[in-house]
Structure formats: C-alpha cells, structure tokens
Design an enzyme around this catalytic site. Sequence first.
Site, PDB file in Angstrom:
ATOM      1  NE  ARG A 165      -1.212   2.705   2.718  1.00  0.00           N
ATOM      2  CZ  ARG A 165      -0.797   3.896   3.103  1.00  0.00           C
ATOM      3  NH1 ARG A 165      -0.815   4.936   2.273  1.00  0.00           N
ATOM      4  NH2 ARG A 165      -0.291   4.083   4.320  1.00  0.00           N
ATOM      5  CG  ASP A 166       3.317   4.275   2.976  1.00  0.00           C
ATOM      6  OD1 ASP A 166       2.879   5.232   2.324  1.00  0.00           O
ATOM      7  OD2 ASP A 166       4.156   4.408   3.885  1.00  0.00           O
ATOM      8  CG  HIS A 203       9.479   7.679   5.538  1.00  0.00           C
ATOM      9  ND1 HIS A 203       9.057   8.022   4.272  1.00  0.00           N
ATOM     10  CD2 HIS A 203       8.415   7.070   6.122  1.00  0.00           C
ATOM     11  CE1 HIS A 203       7.805   7.640   4.091  1.00  0.00           C
ATOM     12  NE2 HIS A 203       7.387   7.069   5.206  1.00  0.00           N
ATOM     13  CB  CYS A 243      10.689  10.754   1.071  1.00  0.00           C
ATOM     14  SG  CYS A 243      10.306  11.891   2.414  1.00  0.00           S
ATOM     15  CG  HIS A 276       5.476   4.564   9.249  1.00  0.00           C
ATOM     16  ND1 HIS A 276       4.692   3.703   8.504  1.00  0.00           N
ATOM     17  CD2 HIS A 276       6.043   5.419   8.352  1.00  0.00           C
ATOM     18  CE1 HIS A 276       4.790   4.041   7.215  1.00  0.00           C
ATOM     19  NE2 HIS A 276       5.601   5.083   7.103  1.00  0.00           N
ATOM     20  CG  ASN A 310       7.659   3.477   3.710  1.00  0.00           C
ATOM     21  OD1 ASN A 310       7.246   4.104   4.673  1.00  0.00           O
ATOM     22  ND2 ASN A 310       6.982   3.385   2.574  1.00  0.00           N
TER      23      ASN A 310
END
Length: 308
Positions: free
Chosen positions: A18-19, A212, A243, A210, A252
């Site tokens: 998804r992300d 990055h 990003c 979470h 990520n």
Amino acid sequence: MIPAHFPRHVSLVDVGPRDGLQNEARPVDAADKIELVHRLQQAGLKQIEVTSFVSPKWVPQMADNAEVMTGIQRQDTVRYSVLTPNMKGFEGALAAGADEVVIFAAASEAFSQRNINCSIAESIERFRAVADAAKATGMRVRAAVSCALGCPYQGEVSIDAVEDVVKRLLDIGSDHIGIADTIGVGTAGRVKQVMERALKHVPMAELSGHFHDTYGQALTNIYGCLELGIHTFDASVAGLGGCPYAKGATGNVATEDVVYLLHGLGIQTGIDLGKLVDAADFISGVLGRKPVSRVSNALLAKRAHPTT
C-alpha cells in the site's frame, strides 16, 4: 545476547503493497500486487497493509483495491489492513473483508491544512464515523500520527502536539497508535522522547514506529525504540515508497534491513529472511529496478556470486 530490557519478539507490519506501491509513477498490475502479498505471507509476515480505499482520482495506483483484496489467498494467522480516509472508503473495506482499517492525522497544523484543507481537530472528527463503524463491525482501528518528528512546511513539531493528537485518536476509539516520521528527519534521542510521551497514554503492545530513511536514521531510530521495549514497527519490502517531500530521497525503511538488524540482536520475528529477499527481488523486477534495501542487494549479490 539480547539486552535484558529489549523485547524478545518483534512484530513487523509490511506496508509495501500500500504505502510503497502507491508512490510508483507507473501502474502495477493487480496480479503482481496479489503475488507480492502472497510472497510476504509465505515469508512469515503476519500483518500486511494491502491497499487503500481512496478515490482513484487522487491515488490511481490503488484503483484496483477490491480486485486485490478479493484475489488474495488468505491465511487465518495474517491480518490484512487497508487505509480508509472516509466512510465511502470504509464501506469498500468492509465489503472487501479487511481485518483492520488504518486512519491517520498529522501532528502539524501546516501539514494538515496544506494536504487536506482542514485543521488537525477537524481531520480527526472526520475519522470518528469511520472508527465508530469499524467498532460496530468488529474491525480493528489502527491510527497513525504523521509528521510526528518534523514537518516539510513548518519544520519542528512539538512533542506536546504529538501527544495531543495521540489522545484525540484514542478518544475516537483507535486500538493502535503508530508514530510516523513521515519525512525521515528524526534522530534516536528525539524519537525516544516522543515515544516516552506516547507511552503515557498508549499500552506498549499498541504503540508502533513508522520510520522513513531519508537521512539514514531509520534503523537507529528503531534501535532506540527497542531500548524502550517497543516491539511493533512498520516497514516496506524492498524499501518501496519514496519520500514526496524530500525529492530524490529514500522513503520507508526496508523490511529486510529491519529483519537483519533484529535477527542480529537475537530478537525473533517469525520471518524467513531468504523468502523476504525473494519477495523484494520479485517486486523490484516488476518495477524494473534494484531494491532500495542494502540487505537485499547484498544477499542477492552473494547468491549471484557464491564463494567456492
């Protein structure tokens, strides 16, 4: 030997399908997304963020959300979550049989106004109906606090602001709170301060990170969280996901890199690193590039040129 205060087991939520994939410029076939989910669960992932039920006008990569969810050969031990920004999205998630819905609110007023044209408080109230509906149908609600370590528009974000959003998200019925370093500017000391504040309101088992890797700090930030006993983290297979607020930077943290760190510490994950690298190699091949993950690239190179 695992340090005494470290968790013995860590749960990873792979957000790559998804992300990660929603940031890709060119379409990825539903069949490839389904295959990626299958490979992730074969590798031992027990929590997978599969897709978004959002308007295809804004996120065209997720237009096949229902097709992907329907095509997955589900395992009883795996939790399949989807992003749902509104009630229409929730209805799609419910019809698709999602186990968990994901909502998010920024800790930065500037980010909230710039991206969704409303205040933080207004954005959270919009999610109240989603959370209520999810509860009524027995679905979990996982909430994320975005820009918790910094904002691309206003810069520094106060810990008080993060704490306020955490409390608001809990108030509308969120089961889990994720602290997200959306632009990857956080460092371990600051991350620990934010997490310690969140832990005043959130049980350890329902708090996650979470991160990055824009500034190369993601693994260090995870290590800092481990020192606090935090044992749930988001990560993205092959390092999928850019990003958008730091052009050309990585997004990520790669799931393979996190697993390598954890296994090196003697922490159990239930994940087969070799099969995880296979999944990273597969989706990277679909996208026509190498994985962002350093661990995947190192292990794939080792496979291609084994020592004699």
